[in-house]
Write an enzyme that holds these catalytic residues in place. Structure first.
Site, mmCIF file in Angstrom:
data_model
loop_
_atom_site.group_PDB
_atom_site.id
_atom_site.type_symbol
_atom_site.label_atom_id
_atom_site.label_comp_id
_atom_site.label_asym_id
_atom_site.label_seq_id
_atom_site.Cartn_x
_atom_site.Cartn_y
_atom_site.Cartn_z
ATOM 1 N N HIS A 19 0.824 -1.205 0.000
ATOM 2 C CA HIS A 19 0.000 0.000 0.000
ATOM 3 C C HIS A 19 0.859 1.257 0.000
ATOM 4 C CE1 HIS A 19 -3.840 1.865 0.178
ATOM 5 N NE2 HIS A 19 -3.572 2.536 1.280
ATOM 6 N N GLU A 44 -11.657 14.174 12.738
ATOM 7 C CA GLU A 44 -10.935 14.395 11.491
ATOM 8 C C GLU A 44 -11.519 15.634 10.808
ATOM 9 O OE1 GLU A 44 -10.201 11.296 8.688
ATOM 10 O OE2 GLU A 44 -9.254 9.969 10.163
ATOM 11 N N ASP A 67 -7.806 4.682 8.795
ATOM 12 C CA ASP A 67 -9.123 4.862 8.171
ATOM 13 C C ASP A 67 -9.525 3.666 7.338
ATOM 14 O OD1 ASP A 67 -8.598 8.395 7.549
ATOM 15 O OD2 ASP A 67 -9.549 7.396 9.236
#
Length: 545
Positions: free
Chosen positions: A127, A305, A189
């Site tokens: 990732h 956030e 997240d």
């Protein structure tokens, strides 16, 4: 965020050449990963879930002599060189850099990895977005073959904790711990990332202001060093190694087990978004909300956030709101061009069900958002944590998931965030008008981080993470890359001392500047635990070529 995240890696520097008959050519899908975000190329990302937790192993040029030495190893029958296996491991989530490995190893035990560590790099979900988790002509180790095993325990000193494999996905850890009524307290997240991968970076999200990053919630690890040694490390056992590994970008070890802090698992979440047209009010309210951050403070939020809303990235945020609200949202955006959104969540269970609404109202009173632009949902706890997965599935159906991701993630000092807004959001992002994908902006508390760890953050009590999670076409990602460079140049020219998260540098001078006073200790740890510089050369910290 869910960006996350390369795990420890070890690579090979030259090709295997033609593949010998002893190596497996038949594709064997042994993965249990349920997300192809962890996958390594477009075809696999669309059709397979295989190379989600991998390592890449490497050494000197693979001459015929070295080739036979490789084949003489007891793990030779677990090496695969078929085109599909190789293709799956050749790109990362960014889909910008492509590096072709020579073989894929599917280990049965961590000891199989140790055998190859002299050749090796490791790779987590792939990732990364700039090839940091990749290895040209390396041996990729598909760690999914190690399986999933999460053990939940309790002790008087630690409370509940879980022992999990470094190759495991956080979604799997969540599902297993929930069976015991507990769950990790710090998240990213996106949950389809490996434990070893996020611990190699930091692991951040809206919970970080209160519980710290995931690296602040690891009690102990089992690792394989670059010298091939199996070690257990913690704040009390091999503490230098422990602190170096956490946030260490995969430079020192391969994480095979981590002991993770757990807390009582909530049942549901009150999920709120509030819109702002004034940046000063937006940041003041965010900073006020994160100032209440005790782990045991009932009046604290569980998640804070924020996002930048512009017309060009509306596809990334509009779905949260009901269709009936879309016209007035877009009208407000047309009026101001830029909007800022604070997003918060308060978790609850049966014990707090009757008081959560009152508590949330008290927390949010007197905030300065645009009147009548507060929106609330009540969702299941798992649905909230796994919210990005739903967005992923939508993008997959539209063919918009497996595209280049020229991301840029920064930590910005609180003292300069207003300058960043003016110079970047207004004068670069709005002017260029090419931004697609979420732009995150939210504050964190410095005292939730452990300065002994390798992760680097700004030297202020409060700092912001700004994440440009951009998506592009295969032919125009360079335009987004130029915007990223313009952002970094603005910060440099104006003395804004940002730190990159998931850093991407190509020279030693840049890395020295990034690590600052931690650089010497980082070098010393490399010399001690990976003296031959086998691990994670894709980061180009000690291997610039």
């Amino acid at each position: 965020h869910g960006i996350a995240i390369v795990s420890v890696c070890v690579f090979i520097n030259e090709t295997l050449g033609s593949s010998p008959p002893q190596l497996h050519h038949k594709h064997r899908n042994t993965s249990t990963c349920s997300s192809s975000l962890c996958s390594s190329n477009v075809k696999m990302a669309q059709n397979h879930q295989m190379a989600s937790r991998c390592m890449l192993l490497s050494s000197e040029r693979l001459t015929n002599s070295l080739y036979h030495k490789l084949l003489s190893l007891p793990i030779a029958d677990k090496l695969h060189v078929d085109p599909e296996s190789i293709g799956e491991a050749s790109v990362d989530f960014g889909l910008i850099v492509r590096e072709i490995p020579a073989a894929v190893l599917r280990p049965s035990h961590p000891e199989d990895i140790a055998i190859l560590v002299a050749f090796a790099y490791t790779r987590g979900c792939g990732h990364s977005v700039r090839g940091q988790a990749m290895a040209r002509d390396g041996v990729v180790v598909d760690m999914t073959s190690l399986g999933n095993k999460t053990t939940v325990s309790w002790s008087q000193s630690l409370g509940h904790y879980a022992d999990v494999g470094g190759q495991q996905l956080w979604i799997d850890v969540l599902e297993e711990t929930l069976k015991h009524g507990v769950a990790p307290v710090s998240w990213t997240d996106y949950l389809y990332l490996t434990v070893g991968g996020t611990l190699s970076n930091a692991g951040i999200s809206g919970e970080t202001f209160r519980y710290g990053p995931q690296i602040s919630n690891a009690y102990e690890m089992d690792v394989i060093t670059g010298t091939g040694h199996f070690l257990t490390c913690s704040p009390h056992e091999n503490p230098e190694l422990f602190h170096s590994v956490l946030g260490g970008l995969g430079q020192f070890v391969i994480i095979t087990r981590a002991r993770i802090a757990l807390g009582p698992a909530p049942k549901r979440a009150k999920w709120v978004r509030m819109l702002y047209s004034d940046f000063s009010a937006f940041t003041m309210d965010q900073e006020r909300l994160i100032s209440v951050h005790g782990r045991d403070q009932d009046e604290a939020l569980d998640y804070v956030e924020g996002q930048l809303f512009i017309r060009g990235n509306s596809d990334s945020w509009i779905s949260f709101f009901s269709l009936s609200d879309h016209p007035r949202l877009m009208s407000l955006l047309t009026e101001h061009e830029l909007l800022y959104c604070i997003e918060v969540a308060k978790f609850y269970d049966e014990r707090t069900r009757s008081t959560v609404d009152k508590d949330l109202k008290m927390i949010l009173k007197d905030l300065s958002h645009v009147p009548e632009f507060l929106f609330q949902k009540d969702v299941g706890y798992v649905d909230f944590l796994n919210r990005v997965r739903a967005e992923e599935m939508t993008l997959r159906k539209l063919g918009l998931w497996n595209v280049p991701h020229p991301w840029l993630n920064l930590f910005v000092p609180k003292s300069r965030i207003a300058d960043f807004n003016t110079g970047v959001f207004k004068n670069i992002v709005l002017r260029k008008n090419i931004t697609t994908g979420p732009v995150l902006i939210y504050p964190m508390n410095n005292d939730k981080w452990d300065d002994r760890m390798s992760a680097v953050i700004p030297d202020e009590d409060v700092f912001y993470t700004v994440g440009f999670l951009l998506s592009s076409g295969f032919k125009d990602w360079q335009e987004f890359d130029l915007q990223n460079k313009e952002v970094l140049l603005f910060c440099e020219d104006n003395g804004i001392k940002v730190k990159q998260y998931l850093p991407n540098y190509s020279t030693e001078r840049e890395w020295m500047q990034h690590f600052g006073p931690k650089w010497r200790a980082f070098q010393e740890s490399k010399a001690q635990f990976d003296p031959k510089m086998l691990l994670s050369p894709g980061q180009r910290i000690f291997n610039q070529n």
